[in-house]
Design an enzyme around this catalytic site. Structure first.
Site, PDB file in Angstrom:
ATOM      1  N   LYS A  21       0.870  -1.177   0.000  1.00 17.60           N
ATOM      2  CA  LYS A  21       0.000   0.000   0.000  1.00 17.60           C
ATOM      3  C   LYS A  21       0.903   1.222   0.000  1.00 17.60           C
ATOM      4  O   LYS A  21       1.592   1.500   0.990  1.00 17.60           O
ATOM      5  CB  LYS A  21      -0.918   0.011   1.225  1.00 17.60           C
ATOM      6  CG  LYS A  21      -1.737   1.302   1.308  1.00 17.60           C
ATOM      7  CD  LYS A  21      -2.657   1.350   2.518  1.00 17.60           C
ATOM      8  CE  LYS A  21      -3.130   2.771   2.745  1.00 17.60           C
ATOM      9  NZ  LYS A  21      -4.029   2.895   3.887  1.00 17.60           N
ATOM     10  N   GLY A  49      -8.782   8.860   9.046  1.00 14.18           N
ATOM     11  CA  GLY A  49      -9.137   8.946  10.464  1.00 14.18           C
ATOM     12  C   GLY A  49     -10.249   9.922  10.784  1.00 14.18           C
ATOM     13  O   GLY A  49     -10.614  10.094  11.944  1.00 14.18           O
ATOM     14  N   ALA A  97      -9.839   5.226   3.393  1.00 11.39           N
ATOM     15  CA  ALA A  97      -9.838   6.392   4.287  1.00 11.39           C
ATOM     16  C   ALA A  97     -11.168   7.133   4.278  1.00 11.39           C
ATOM     17  O   ALA A  97     -11.778   7.334   3.234  1.00 11.39           O
ATOM     18  CB  ALA A  97      -8.726   7.374   3.949  1.00 11.39           C
ATOM     19  N   GLY A  98     -11.598   7.519   5.463  1.00 16.03           N
ATOM     20  CA  GLY A  98     -12.759   8.380   5.617  1.00 16.03           C
ATOM     21  C   GLY A  98     -14.046   7.685   6.014  1.00 16.03           C
ATOM     22  O   GLY A  98     -14.995   8.333   6.434  1.00 16.03           O
ATOM     23  N   ASN A 105     -10.095   1.507   9.076  1.00 19.97           N
ATOM     24  CA  ASN A 105      -9.369   1.158  10.297  1.00 19.97           C
ATOM     25  C   ASN A 105     -10.016   1.817  11.515  1.00 19.97           C
ATOM     26  O   ASN A 105     -10.625   1.168  12.360  1.00 19.97           O
ATOM     27  CB  ASN A 105      -7.907   1.594  10.156  1.00 19.97           C
ATOM     28  CG  ASN A 105      -7.005   1.097  11.280  1.00 19.97           C
ATOM     29  OD1 ASN A 105      -5.808   0.989  11.110  1.00 19.97           O
ATOM     30  ND2 ASN A 105      -7.538   0.761  12.448  1.00 19.97           N
ATOM     31  N   THR A 106      -9.940   3.150  11.573  1.00 17.53           N
ATOM     32  CA  THR A 106     -10.379   3.871  12.765  1.00 17.53           C
ATOM     33  C   THR A 106     -11.841   3.594  13.104  1.00 17.53           C
ATOM     34  O   THR A 106     -12.186   3.471  14.289  1.00 17.53           O
ATOM     35  CB  THR A 106     -10.155   5.380  12.560  1.00 17.53           C
ATOM     36  OG1 THR A 106      -8.837   5.587  12.050  1.00 17.53           O
ATOM     37  CG2 THR A 106     -10.301   6.137  13.869  1.00 17.53           C
TER      38      THR A 106
END
Lengths: 255, 65
Positions: A94, A155, A182-183, A204-205
């Protein structure tokens, strides 16, 4: 989903950071059924924290996608890629080249340059990019076989800030795997991405920081599956006005 | 000689990268090394001589998004 000639079992890809404990991370990986998890390289500590983490992850059997998180230059990203290939024994990568510290927006110029170098060295590059079509074309020209546009800043959990741009990417790159990276904050964001025809989401977050990470992992997996099934089933077009669903023909005159 | 290991000053007596790693206790196979910003593959560590003031990075798997 097939990427670089290989089948990925699940359209939900997961980051491994910010979990309350290694045990929770293992629960999340199992609960999500994820096909691929991202990892990083950081300075090894005196107590061998890296080796412990690596053992925890290997126990899950998850396929590994090393990242170049935190790299701001082509040189840093390429060197990190070389180190990751040795440690993780994979040429999947990545690729992140960050251009702006506050937004963590990719430096797309350095990203394309690093992608060109790394693909020529045999890396299978998963580029974290914006939703810009021209940048996407350059990355494909550089040898990438998929694109990973952001939905919102890393995040932030804001969901898809520009669904129209993602829709345009889908139309412009019909055969190219697209992964929203992301997001994503909530299951509905993941479902929306999949309904737009994205091939997968990487998050992830949203899971790691949920009150119940394993519960959220299951919810995300369901959302991804539902959104994809919805896309495959060819949704109706939106209309500006109401159209009765009950037949008008045969309506009695009771006035 | 004095070198920087993950940004901390350390004294090592080994003359090569592989000797210094053993001396510093980095015996895990799951580490990768860079010397003065350049990747040094595992196979090249024994043949890589260290010099006073070198910057050594020893990286390992860590959580990532």
């Amino acid at each position: 989903m097939r990427i670089y000639g290989e089948t990925i079992a699940s359209r939900l890809l997961l980051g491994t950071a910010q979990y309350p404990s290694p045990a929770v991370l293992q629960d999340v990986i199992r609960a999500s059924g994820t096909g691929l998890v991202t990892v990083s390289l950081r300075r090894e500590t005196a107590d061998g924290a890296g080796e412990g983490f690596w053992r925890t992850l290997r126990e899950t059997g998850a396929r590994i996608l090393p990242n170049t998180a935190g790299c701001h230059t082509v040189k840093e990203a390429v060197t990190t890629a070389h180190m990751a290939r040795e440690v993780f024994a994979t040429d999947w990568l990545k690729l992140e080249v960050i251009g702006h510290a506050d937004t963590l927006q990719p430096d797309v110029f350095a990203l394309v340059e690093a992608a060109r170098i790394l693909t020529s060295e045999g890396f299978k590059v998963f580029p974290y990019t914006t939703d810009d079509l021209v940048v996407g074309e350059r990355l494909l020209d550089a040898g990438c076989e998929l694109l990973m546009p952001w939905g919102a800043p890393i995040g932030s959990g804001q969901g898809l800030r520009n669904p129209d741009a993602l829709r345009a990417m889908r139309a412009h790159f019909p055969g190219v795997p697209l992964v929203v990276d992301a997001g994503i904050g909530r299951p509905s964001d993941a479902a929306q991405a999949m309904e737009l025809g994205m091939d997968a989401v990487l998050l992830n977050t949203a899971v790691a920081q949920a009150g119940d990470p394993a519960g959220m992992a299951r919810a995300m997996a369901l959302a991804v599956e539902a959104g994809r099934a919805g896309f495959d089933a060819d949704p109706m077009d939106r209309r500006d006005l109401a159209v009765p669903s009950t037949p008008v023909l045969g309506l009695a005159e009771l006035a | 000689m004095k070198i920087l290991v993950n940004a901390e000053p350390r004294e090592v007596s080994g003359l090569t990268l592989s000797e210094a790693l053993a001396e510093l206790g980095f015996d895990s196979p799951a580490v990768a090394t860079a010397l003065n910003g350049d990747f040094v593959p595992r196979d090249s560590r024994a043949a890589t001589a260290l010099q006073h003031g070198d910057r050594l990075e020893v990286l390992a798997p860590m959580q990532g998004g």
